[in-house]
Motif scaffolding. Structure first.
Motif, PDB file in Angstrom:
ATOM      1  N   THR A 362       0.779  -1.268   0.074  1.00 17.89           N
ATOM      2  CA  THR A 362       0.053   0.037   0.013  1.00 17.89           C
ATOM      3  C   THR A 362       0.920   1.317   0.027  1.00 17.89           C
ATOM      4  OG1 THR A 362      -0.078   0.103   2.341  1.00 17.89           O
ATOM      5  CG2 THR A 362      -1.863  -1.121   1.357  1.00 17.89           C
ATOM      6  N   TYR A 363       2.379   1.095   0.295  1.00 12.56           N
ATOM      7  CA  TYR A 363       3.008   2.049   0.221  1.00 12.56           C
ATOM      8  C   TYR A 363       2.811   3.286   1.415  1.00 12.56           C
ATOM      9  CZ  TYR A 363       7.157   4.972  -1.478  1.00 12.56           C
ATOM     10  OH  TYR A 363       8.444   5.437  -1.552  1.00 12.56           O
ATOM     11  N   ASP A 364       2.456   2.517   2.458  1.00 15.46           N
ATOM     12  CA  ASP A 364       1.726   3.475   3.631  1.00 15.46           C
ATOM     13  C   ASP A 364       2.379   2.720   5.061  1.00 15.46           C
ATOM     14  OD1 ASP A 364       0.511   5.573   4.730  1.00 15.46           O
ATOM     15  OD2 ASP A 364      -1.415   5.098   4.093  1.00 15.46           O
ATOM     16  N   TYR A 365       1.968   3.566   6.021  1.00 12.03           N
ATOM     17  CA  TYR A 365       2.281   2.905   7.465  1.00 12.03           C
ATOM     18  C   TYR A 365       0.928   2.586   7.983  1.00 12.03           C
ATOM     19  CZ  TYR A 365       6.733   5.251   7.034  1.00 12.03           C
ATOM     20  OH  TYR A 365       8.138   5.751   6.386  1.00 12.03           O
ATOM     21  N   PRO A 366       0.592   1.326   7.806  1.00 17.48           N
ATOM     22  CA  PRO A 366      -0.826   0.915   8.513  1.00 17.48           C
ATOM     23  C   PRO A 366      -1.184   1.093   9.657  1.00 17.48           C
ATOM     24  CG  PRO A 366       0.830  -0.957   8.105  1.00 17.48           C
ATOM     25  CD  PRO A 366       1.494   0.071   7.685  1.00 17.48           C
ATOM     26  N   ASN A 367      -0.105   1.287  10.714  1.00 18.46           N
ATOM     27  CA  ASN A 367      -0.461   1.637  11.961  1.00 18.46           C
ATOM     28  C   ASN A 367      -0.671   2.872  12.515  1.00 18.46           C
ATOM     29  OD1 ASN A 367      -0.462  -1.458  12.296  1.00 18.46           O
ATOM     30  ND2 ASN A 367       1.766  -1.455  12.634  1.00 18.46           N
ATOM     31  N   LEU A 368      -0.509   3.835  11.777  1.00 16.43           N
ATOM     32  CA  LEU A 368      -1.197   5.225  11.736  1.00 16.43           C
ATOM     33  C   LEU A 368      -2.140   5.729  10.906  1.00 16.43           C
ATOM     34  CD1 LEU A 368       2.435   6.626  12.141  1.00 16.43           C
ATOM     35  CD2 LEU A 368       1.052   6.731  13.864  1.00 16.43           C
ATOM     36  N   PRO A 369      -3.200   6.227  11.609  1.00 16.98           N
ATOM     37  CA  PRO A 369      -3.372   6.501  12.963  1.00 16.98           C
ATOM     38  C   PRO A 369      -3.484   5.571  14.042  1.00 16.98           C
ATOM     39  CG  PRO A 369      -5.242   7.242  11.761  1.00 16.98           C
ATOM     40  CD  PRO A 369      -4.377   6.820  10.611  1.00 16.98           C
ATOM     41  N   ALA A 370      -3.475   5.541  14.847  1.00 10.30           N
ATOM     42  CA  ALA A 370      -3.513   4.542  15.845  1.00 10.30           C
ATOM     43  C   ALA A 370      -4.502   4.990  17.107  1.00 10.30           C
ATOM     44  CB  ALA A 370      -2.323   4.015  16.673  1.00 10.30           C
ATOM     45  N   TRP A 371      -5.283   4.194  17.854  1.00  8.61           N
ATOM     46  CA  TRP A 371      -6.176   4.484  18.705  1.00  8.61           C
ATOM     47  C   TRP A 371      -6.096   3.759  20.099  1.00  8.61           C
ATOM     48  CZ3 TRP A 371      -9.516   8.761  17.552  1.00  8.61           C
ATOM     49  CH2 TRP A 371      -9.299   9.193  16.351  1.00  8.61           C
ATOM     50  N   LEU A 372      -6.338   4.438  21.043  1.00  2.99           N
ATOM     51  CA  LEU A 372      -6.282   3.681  22.798  1.00  2.99           C
ATOM     52  C   LEU A 372      -8.019   3.634  22.697  1.00  2.99           C
ATOM     53  CD1 LEU A 372      -4.785   2.508  24.918  1.00  2.99           C
ATOM     54  CD2 LEU A 372      -5.284   4.825  26.047  1.00  2.99           C
ATOM     55  N   VAL A 373      -8.144   2.516  22.755  1.00  2.21           N
ATOM     56  CA  VAL A 373      -9.808   2.050  22.984  1.00  2.21           C
ATOM     57  C   VAL A 373     -10.017   1.402  24.400  1.00  2.21           C
ATOM     58  CG1 VAL A 373     -11.760   0.641  22.335  1.00  2.21           C
ATOM     59  CG2 VAL A 373     -10.293   1.544  20.692  1.00  2.21           C
ATOM     60  N   PHE A 374     -10.998   2.124  25.245  1.00  2.00           N
ATOM     61  CA  PHE A 374     -10.936   1.748  26.605  1.00  2.00           C
ATOM     62  C   PHE A 374     -12.467   1.683  27.112  1.00  2.00           C
ATOM     63  CE2 PHE A 374      -9.538   5.994  26.267  1.00  2.00           C
ATOM     64  CZ  PHE A 374     -10.045   6.873  27.256  1.00  2.00           C
ATOM     65  N   ASP A 375     -12.785   1.219  28.273  1.00  2.00           N
ATOM     66  CA  ASP A 375     -14.273   1.316  28.604  1.00  2.00           C
ATOM     67  C   ASP A 375     -14.505   1.973  30.011  1.00  2.00           C
ATOM     68  OD1 ASP A 375     -13.191  -0.351  30.470  1.00  2.00           O
ATOM     69  OD2 ASP A 375     -14.549  -2.199  29.859  1.00  2.00           O
ATOM     70  N   GLN A 376     -15.830   1.885  30.289  1.00  2.00           N
ATOM     71  CA  GLN A 376     -16.063   2.611  31.629  1.00  2.00           C
ATOM     72  C   GLN A 376     -15.255   1.909  32.722  1.00  2.00           C
ATOM     73  OE1 GLN A 376     -18.061   5.237  31.353  1.00  2.00           O
ATOM     74  NE2 GLN A 376     -17.462   5.636  33.484  1.00  2.00           N
ATOM     75  N   ASP A 377     -14.788   0.815  32.651  1.00  2.00           N
ATOM     76  CA  ASP A 377     -14.104   0.551  33.961  1.00  2.00           C
ATOM     77  C   ASP A 377     -12.958   1.191  33.825  1.00  2.00           C
ATOM     78  OD1 ASP A 377     -15.789  -1.502  35.089  1.00  2.00           O
ATOM     79  OD2 ASP A 377     -15.419  -3.116  33.561  1.00  2.00           O
TER      80      ASP A 377
END
Length: 543
Positions: A362-377
Motif C-alpha cells: 500500500t506504500y503506507d504506514y498501516p498502524n498510523l493513525p492508532a487509537w487507544l480504546v477503553f471502557d467505563q471500567d
C-alpha cells in the motif's frame, strides 16, 4: 564579561554539568543559552538517570559491573554502537554521578524495582538499580532564577518514586502536599535542573540568556569563540580552550526532521526549543555525523487547546508521552483497520518500530493513525492524560455507547473493531495474550495496576460501555543523533580526527548508546556523563 576559558552553548542538564566539571577542574566558563529560560528538555522530563554500577547501587549492595552493562548494550546492538563512546559512558557514568552528588548538584535515590527495558538480554537487571530518581528541591533557594526554569508553571510537588510512573501509589498525605506547595518544593526534572542551577550559581556561573549564536569562530584551525546577537545587539565572546555544544536535539526543525528521521513523527513531547542550532554550528565546522535516524521515541497524546505554557512558546503544541494509559487493564490499541498491532505495554522507545512499520503493497504506514480504546471500567479507575479517575471525561476523548458507534467516530471498520475486542477479551479472561505476549514481562507489569496479580495487572477485558477512544500519535522525547564524538567528548571532523577546541554532550551529539534506550533515564544518563567528560576534557586542554 572577560573572555572565559570555555564557552558552553546550552543551559540544560548536560550544559550545566559541563560547566560544573570544567569549573571544578580550574577553568573559567561562560554558560550561554539561546532562550530566556534554562533547563530545556530536562526540566520537563521525569528526571530519571540511568547509570550502571552507580553509587546508589553500590551503597545498597546491589551487584552490577562494567562487563554486565557492556554485554547488555551489545546484545541490543544493530550496528550503531561505537565501542569507544559506549565504554566511556559505562566507565565514567558512576564517576559523573559521584562528582555531581559530591558538590550538591544532584541528590538522587534508587527507583525501587524499576527494571531495565530488555530483560531477555544478558546483563539486564530485572530487579532495577540502574534508574535513579531525585529528592525534592525547594525552588526558593534559587531566588529570582526560580522563574527562569523551563515550564516551571507546571507544578510537580512529588518525587517520581511516589507516583505510579515510578512505582508508587500516587498518594501523598494532603497536609504534606500542602507543605510542599507552600515551600515550592519540586520533584522530577524540575528538582534536577534546580539543583544543577543552584550549584552553578553558588560558583558564580550565571547563565547568559537570549544569545543567538550565529557561528563558531575558528582561528589557526581551532574553535576559539562564538559570534551572534543578544537581544538583537551584536554579541561575541572568545574562549581560550574551546566551545562545548549541549543545545539539545533537532526534532522541532521541520527540515532536519524530514531529512534525517527514519519514519513519521508529528507529535514531540519535548519543548519547542529543540531546533538543532548546535548541530548546525557543528556541521559548519566540519563535524562528522552519527545516529541521525534515531530518536528517543515515545507514543504521545496531543490534547487540543493545551499550548506550551511559557510565553515565548505561546501557541506551540507539546504532546504528552503515553505510558500508564496504554498499560493498565481495560484498554487496547488498534490501527486504522481496527486491529491490534503490538504489545501495548511494551517499552515506549522500542514501540516506535510498530508505528513505523511500512507496507510496501500500500506504500503506507498501516498502524498510523492508532487509537487507544477503553471502557467505563477504565474511566472509573485510571487516568487519561491530565484527567484523573472521578473527574469528568474531557471532550477531546471520543465516546460512544457501543463499539459499533465508536468505530464510526474514529473511522475504523466496525466489524473488525468488534472482532478485535472480542478476541482480546477472551485472552484477557484467560490471563494470556498469545498474539503479542502482553503481561509476560516484568516491564509490562511496572506501569500496570499493581493492586492486581499476574497478567491481570495489565490484561483486562474491554466490555463495559460506554466506550472511549483517543488518538495515539508518533512522538519522541528528543532526537539522539548528531555530531560524532570520541570518548573524551571531542567532536570529530569528517576525517575522524577531533576538531580542535570543539566538544559536545547531550542530544546535540550522536548518543554513546546509539539508538538503544536501555531503561528509564536512558537519555539523561549519557547526557550528564558526557557533559562531565566534556567539561573535564576542555579544562585539561586549558591546563
Amino acid at each position: 564579561m572577560s573572555d572565559p576559558d570555555i564557552i558552553i552553548l546550552g543551559c540544560g542538564p548536560a550544559g550545566m554539568t559541563a560547566a560544573l566539571a570544567a569549573h571544578e577542574a580550574g577553568a573559567s566558563v561562560a554558560l550561554i543559552e539561546r532562550f530566556d529560560r534554562v533547563g530545556g528538555t530536562g526540566a520537563i522530563s521525569g528526571g530519571v538517570i540511568w547509570v550502571a554500577d552507580n553509587p546508589r547501587q553500590r551503597a545498597a549492595g546491589m551487584a552490577d559491573s562494567r562487563e554486565e552493562a557492556l554485554a547488555y548494550f551489545r546484545a541490543l546492538d544493530h550496528g550503531d554502537l561505537v565501542d569507544e563512546t559506549l565504554e566511556a559512558f559505562v566507565d565514567s557514568g558512576p564517576d559523573a554521578l559521584a562528582f555531581l552528588e559530591g558538590i550538591d548538584a544532584l541528590k538522587v535515590a534508587l527507583l525501587d524495582g524499576y527494571p531495565d527495558y530488555y530483560l531477555d538480554r544478558p546483563g539486564a537487571k530485572p530487579e532495577g538499580g540502574r534508574a535513579l530518581d531525585h529528592d525534592l528541591f525547594a525552588l526558593g533557594e534559587l531566588g529570582e532564577w526560580a522563574s527562569r526554569i523551563t515550564a516551571i508553571e507546571e507544578l510537580k510537588p512529588m518525587m517520581l518514586r511516589e507516583t505510579p510512573l515510578g512505582g508508587g501509589s500516587g498518594i501523598v498525605p494532603p497536609e504534606e502536599l500542602q507543605r510542599r506547595i507552600a515551600n515550592n518544593e519540586r520533584g522530577f526534572g524540575q528538582a534536577m535542573v534546580g539543583r544543577l542551577l543552584k550549584a552553578c550559581l553558588v560558583r558564580g556561573i550565571e547563565p547568559i540568556l537570549n544569545v543567538e549564536t550565529h557561528r563558531l569562530v575558528q582561528r589557526d584551525g581551532r574553535i576559539c569563540g562564538i559570534e551572534g546577537t543578544r537581544e538583537g545587539v551584536p554579541y561575541a565572546l572568545s574562549a581560550k580552550s574551546g566551545v562545548i555544544i549541549t543545545t539539545g536535539g533537532f526534532e522541532w526543525d521541520e527540515d532536519m526532521r524530514q531529512a534525517f528521521l527514519r519514519g513519521p513523527m508529528d507529535a514531540p513531547a519535548s519543548p519547542p526549543t529543540a531546533r538543532g542550532e548546535g548541530l548546525k554550528l557543528a556541521l559548519t565546522s566540519g563535524a562528522k555525523l552519527g545516529n541521525m535516524t534515531q530518536a528517543w521515541w515515545a507514543p504521545t497524546l496531543v490534547i487540543p487547546d493545551n499550548p506550551w505554557p511559557a510565553p515565548q512558546f505561546a501557541g506551540q503544541q507539546r504532546a504528552a508521552p503515553v505510558l500508564i494509559e496504554r498499560t493498565v487493564p481495560h484498554s487496547l490499541m488498534v490501527n486504522r483497520k481496527g486491529e491490534r498491532f503490538c504489545n501495548e505495554a511494551a517499552n515506549y522507545s522500542a514501540l516506535a518500530g510498530a508505528f513505523h512499520q511500512f507496507d510496501p503493497q500500500t506504500y503506507d504506514y498501516p498502524n498510523l493513525p492508532a487509537w487507544l480504546v477503553f471502557d467505563q471500567d477504565y474511566v472509573d479507575r485510571y487516568p487519561i492524560g491530565p484527567r484523573l479517575p472521578g473527574q469528568p471525561v474531557p471532550d477531546w476523548v471520543t465516546r460512544a455507547d457501543t463499539l459499533d458507534a465508536l468505530a464510526g467516530h474514529i473511522e475504523v471498520p466496525a466489524d473488525a473493531l468488534e472482532a478485535t475486542v472480542a478476541r482480546f477479551n477472551n485472552h484477557a479472561r484467560a490471563g494470556h495474550d498469545p498474539d503479542f505476549q502482553r503481561g509476560t514481562s516484568a516491564y509490562d507489569h511496572f506501569y500496570g495496576d499493581r493492586t492486581r496479580e499476574g497478567t491481570a495487572v495489565t490484561l483486562g477485558a474491554v466490555e463495559r460501555g460506554p466506550f472511549y477512544a483517543v488518538e495515539i500519535r508518533m512522538g519522541l522525547l528528543g532526537t539522539n543523533g548528531g555530531a560524532r564524538t570520541d570518548g573524551s567528548a571531542r567532536i570529530l571532523g569528517h576525517d575522524g580526527k577531533p576538531i580542535p577546541g570543539l566538544y559536545g554532550a547531550g542530544n546535540a551529539i550522536a548518543c554513546p548508546t546509539g539508538g538503544i534506550y536501555a531503561g528509564a533515564g536512558g537519555t539523561l544518563g549519557p547526557a550528564l556523563t558526557f557533559g562531565y567528560i566534556a567539561g573535564r576534557s576542555a579544562a585539561r586542554a586549558n591546563a
